[in-house]
Design a protein around this motif. Structure first.
Motif, PDB file in Angstrom:
ATOM      1  N   UNK A   1      -7.747  35.230  67.174  1.00 42.40           N
ATOM      2  CA  UNK A   1      -7.014  34.910  65.913  1.00 42.40           C
ATOM      3  C   UNK A   1      -7.030  35.914  64.766  1.00 42.40           C
ATOM      4  N   UNK A   2      -7.386  36.994  65.076  1.00 39.90           N
ATOM      5  CA  UNK A   2      -7.231  38.176  63.985  1.00 39.90           C
ATOM      6  C   UNK A   2      -6.327  38.582  63.316  1.00 39.90           C
ATOM      7  N   UNK A   3      -4.967  38.094  63.856  1.00 37.10           N
ATOM      8  CA  UNK A   3      -3.611  37.906  63.262  1.00 37.10           C
ATOM      9  C   UNK A   3      -3.616  37.127  61.982  1.00 37.10           C
ATOM     10  N   UNK A   4      -4.495  36.085  61.956  1.00 38.47           N
ATOM     11  CA  UNK A   4      -4.278  35.146  61.290  1.00 38.47           C
ATOM     12  C   UNK A   4      -4.238  35.226  59.667  1.00 38.47           C
ATOM     13  N   UNK A   5      -4.833  36.122  59.143  1.00 40.21           N
ATOM     14  CA  UNK A   5      -4.579  36.461  57.588  1.00 40.21           C
ATOM     15  C   UNK A   5      -3.014  36.776  57.415  1.00 40.21           C
TER      16      UNK A   5
ATOM     17  N   UNK B   1      -1.539  30.568  62.544  1.00 39.38           N
ATOM     18  CA  UNK B   1      -2.821  30.925  62.120  1.00 39.38           C
ATOM     19  C   UNK B   1      -3.814  30.095  62.199  1.00 39.38           C
ATOM     20  N   UNK B   2      -3.624  28.989  62.693  1.00 45.55           N
ATOM     21  CA  UNK B   2      -4.469  27.808  62.894  1.00 45.55           C
ATOM     22  C   UNK B   2      -5.270  27.690  64.170  1.00 45.55           C
ATOM     23  N   UNK B   3      -6.373  27.073  64.495  1.00 45.01           N
ATOM     24  CA  UNK B   3      -7.058  26.848  65.694  1.00 45.01           C
ATOM     25  C   UNK B   3      -6.312  25.726  66.485  1.00 45.01           C
TER      26      UNK B   3
END
Length: 161
Positions: free
Chosen positions: A63-67, A152-154
């Motif tokens: 999830x490193x693309x989340x921001x 961006x969410x789990x």
């Protein structure tokens, strides 16, 4: 000597967007939208507070693309704004009834620690809030940018990936 902006040099017919805070604040939908945004942040705080840990986890970079996603959503809406701003605002109060199952799903997801339920309910309740305050055409117009926040969410258990 004439000067041209980069936007007009690329597409002479394109209208240049200018951010006018005072005009935005004076719009009748601003206060209800600001209140809805604050309500969504407060309601979904258990989900939102865990996002930085998820995004910046050194052990799992999935999830490193989340921001980047919130900025991409803003860019999409900014790009679509010349067409979006012409959509009339028509509040639809019965949309509150459609929010109830989304809030129940979120509560259930938090109680059972099911990330997929909390993530889907966040997107669903946000779409219902847009439907409530701006109308059906706005909701369908913003479906893709709001739905894009799922990235961006789990959403899915790590064992599925």
């Amino acid at each position: 000597m004439t000067t041209t902006t980069v936007d007009s040099a690329i597409d002479p017919g394109k209208e240049r967007l200018v951010f006018d805070w005072n005009k935005m604040r004076s719009h009748p939908a601003f206060n209800p939208l600001a209140l809805a945004l604050a309500g969504i942040i407060l309601c979904f705080w258990p989900l939102l507070q865990g996002l930085p840990k998820l995004w910046f986890d050194k052990q799992n970079e999935y999830f490193s693309h989340g921001p980047l996603i919130p900025f991409m959503v803003i860019a999409i809406i900014w790009n679509w704004w010349p067409k979006l701003r012409n959509i009339p605002v028509k509040k639809f109060w019965p949309a509150i009834l459609f929010m109830i199952p989304g809030l129940w799903l979120f509560r259930t997801g938090v109680a059972t620690d099911i990330d997929l339920a909390t993530s889907i309910s966040f997107v669903y309740v946000t779409l219902c809030a847009v439907w409530l305050l701006l109308g059906m055409r706005w909701m369908w117009s913003l479906f893709i940018p709001i739905g894009f926040t799922l990235f961006m969410l789990p959403s899915f258990p790590q064992s599925m990936i």
